[in-house]
Motif scaffolding. Structure first.
Motif, PDB file in Angstrom:
ATOM      1  N   ASN A 156     -48.539  45.746  68.201  1.00  0.00           N
ATOM      2  CA  ASN A 156     -47.799  45.077  67.135  1.00  0.00           C
ATOM      3  C   ASN A 156     -46.756  44.109  67.674  1.00  0.00           C
ATOM      4  OD1 ASN A 156     -49.280  46.405  65.222  1.00  0.00           O
ATOM      5  ND2 ASN A 156     -47.664  47.802  64.587  1.00  0.00           N
ATOM      6  N   GLY A 189     -55.137  54.969  59.705  1.00  0.00           N
ATOM      7  CA  GLY A 189     -54.479  55.044  61.012  1.00  0.00           C
ATOM      8  C   GLY A 189     -53.066  55.571  60.895  1.00  0.00           C
ATOM      9  N   CYS A 190     -52.383  55.149  59.845  1.00  0.00           N
ATOM     10  CA  CYS A 190     -51.012  55.610  59.598  1.00  0.00           C
ATOM     11  C   CYS A 190     -51.000  57.115  59.328  1.00  0.00           C
ATOM     12  CB  CYS A 190     -50.421  54.843  58.420  1.00  0.00           C
ATOM     13  SG  CYS A 190     -48.675  55.192  58.099  1.00  0.00           S
ATOM     14  N   GLN A 239     -51.608  58.994  62.458  1.00  0.00           N
ATOM     15  CA  GLN A 239     -50.457  58.886  63.354  1.00  0.00           C
ATOM     16  C   GLN A 239     -49.358  59.873  62.988  1.00  0.00           C
ATOM     17  OE1 GLN A 239     -47.828  55.240  63.587  1.00  0.00           O
ATOM     18  NE2 GLN A 239     -48.845  55.050  65.571  1.00  0.00           N
ATOM     19  N   GLN A 254     -49.907  51.496  69.781  1.00  0.00           N
ATOM     20  CA  GLN A 254     -49.814  50.760  68.517  1.00  0.00           C
ATOM     21  C   GLN A 254     -48.576  49.874  68.488  1.00  0.00           C
ATOM     22  OE1 GLN A 254     -51.964  50.853  65.732  1.00  0.00           O
ATOM     23  NE2 GLN A 254     -50.700  49.188  64.951  1.00  0.00           N
ATOM     24  N   ILE A 310     -50.824  48.426  60.365  1.00  0.00           N
ATOM     25  CA  ILE A 310     -51.597  49.611  60.715  1.00  0.00           C
ATOM     26  C   ILE A 310     -52.330  50.038  59.445  1.00  0.00           C
ATOM     27  CG2 ILE A 310     -49.627  51.154  60.229  1.00  0.00           C
ATOM     28  CD1 ILE A 310     -50.725  53.029  62.417  1.00  0.00           C
TER      29      ILE A 310
END
Length: 318
Positions: free
Chosen positions: A88, A100-101, A104, A84, A96
């Motif tokens: 980025n 997804g965050c 993560q 990721q 994100i």
């Protein structure tokens, strides 16, 4: 109007913007190269240790069972964050998704706490091997090793579950910019617009338990190990005993020192600018160095890797 504001503050953002080093554009390319190289080295080094531990009969001992799980943890650790970050850094849109965050930071904290417990289990293994060598095979049997590994994974999951349940309830009032390279709980708490006293207290208690208790067990184990080693008459025996522990101590230092600085300081003194670079260190640099520490300082691992490479070379030559 009041109901509109409440719904606005209660709705989670669709995505977060991860600042990274956007405020230092000149740093993005060098950091991208470092991350890419580190990720490749981490993958190669940890995969090599997993294969050697699983395929070489001489490494079928508790110590290398724990080491293979540590390498698998490090693989997952880096894969959770680094791809990721690379995407980025190579894109103008450094975002994100909310889901997804959440995934993560859930996986990141699961793996982090699992590693804390696993490193303590490895210290216990070294204690029994050096302080109780005649009873090692009886005490550190296969079932116990499997139970310790399961305890590490399950306790890490339990910690992550609690953190996720509390963090997903935080409102952000339209705030989307995270001053970090990836999502983790302290940065999410800092971003929230609500009273985070419960989150801060829960994070402090859980981290203190999962960091300080395993660390205390590790230090206690090595205190007994040091006392036993100093009683060994042979200098060669002392050197061999210290050699088997030095790799583990280096890995413990690389993992615990940044974690203590990051998570065991008061929330009021938490600096996102410093925190994001410390997070970068233990999310990529430590997993990259771990396999090389064990390879360079462990004769058995080096010989197993040579045999593994020789076997691969023979297969490719057919």
């Amino acid at each position: 109007m009041k109901s509109d504001n409440q719904s606005f503050s209660g709705d989670p953002p669709k995505a977060f913007i991860l600042l990274g080093v956007s405020d230092r554009p000149w740093l993005e390319l060098p950091l991208f190269v470092v991350l890419m190289l580190s990720y490749v080295l981490a993958m190669l080094g940890n995969v090599a240790i997993i294969l050697a531990s699983r395929l070489d009969p001489q490494l079928h001992s508790p110590m290398y069972t724990f080491l293979s799980h540590l390498s698998f943890l490090d693989l997952c650790y880096t894969t959770t964050t680094v791809p990721q970050m690379l995407v980025n850094m190579g894109s103008s849109q450094k975002t994100i998704s909310y889901g997804g965050c959440t995934v993560q930071y859930a996986v990141f904290h699961w793996l982090g706490c699992t590693e804390c417990v696993l490193l303590a289990a490895m210290a216990l293994d070294r204690y029994v091997a050096i302080c109780e060598p005649l009873h090692y095979a009886v005490l550190m049997h296969r079932a116990l090793c499997q139970q310790l590994v399961a305890l590490a994974w399950l306790s890490g999951f339990g910690n992550s579950f609690v953190q996720v349940v509390l963090t997903v309830q935080l409102p952000f009032c339209g705030r989307q910019v995270l001053n970090n390279f990836f999502c983790e709980v302290p940065a999410m708490i800092k971003l929230s617009c609500a009273d985070t006293a419960v989150n801060d207290a829960t994070l402090a208690v859980l981290v203190a338990f999962f960091v300080l208790v395993p660390l205390a067990l590790i230090l206690l184990s090595y205190g007994f190990i040091a006392r036993t080693v100093l009683r060994i008459q042979s200098s060669k025996g002392r050197h061999k005993a210290f050699g088997t522990c030095s790799s583990h101590l280096m890995v413990v230092s690389l993992f615990y020192l940044p974690a203590i600085y990051m998570y065991l300081q008061p929330p009021s003194s938490y600096s996102q600018e410093q925190g994001k670079f410390i997070s970068l260190f233990y999310s990529i640099i430590t997993p990259t160095l771990n396999p090389f520490i064990y390879t360079l300082r462990n004769k058995d691992v080096k010989e197993a890797l040579r045999r593994l490479l020789a076997r691969i070379w023979r297969l490719c030559g057919r």
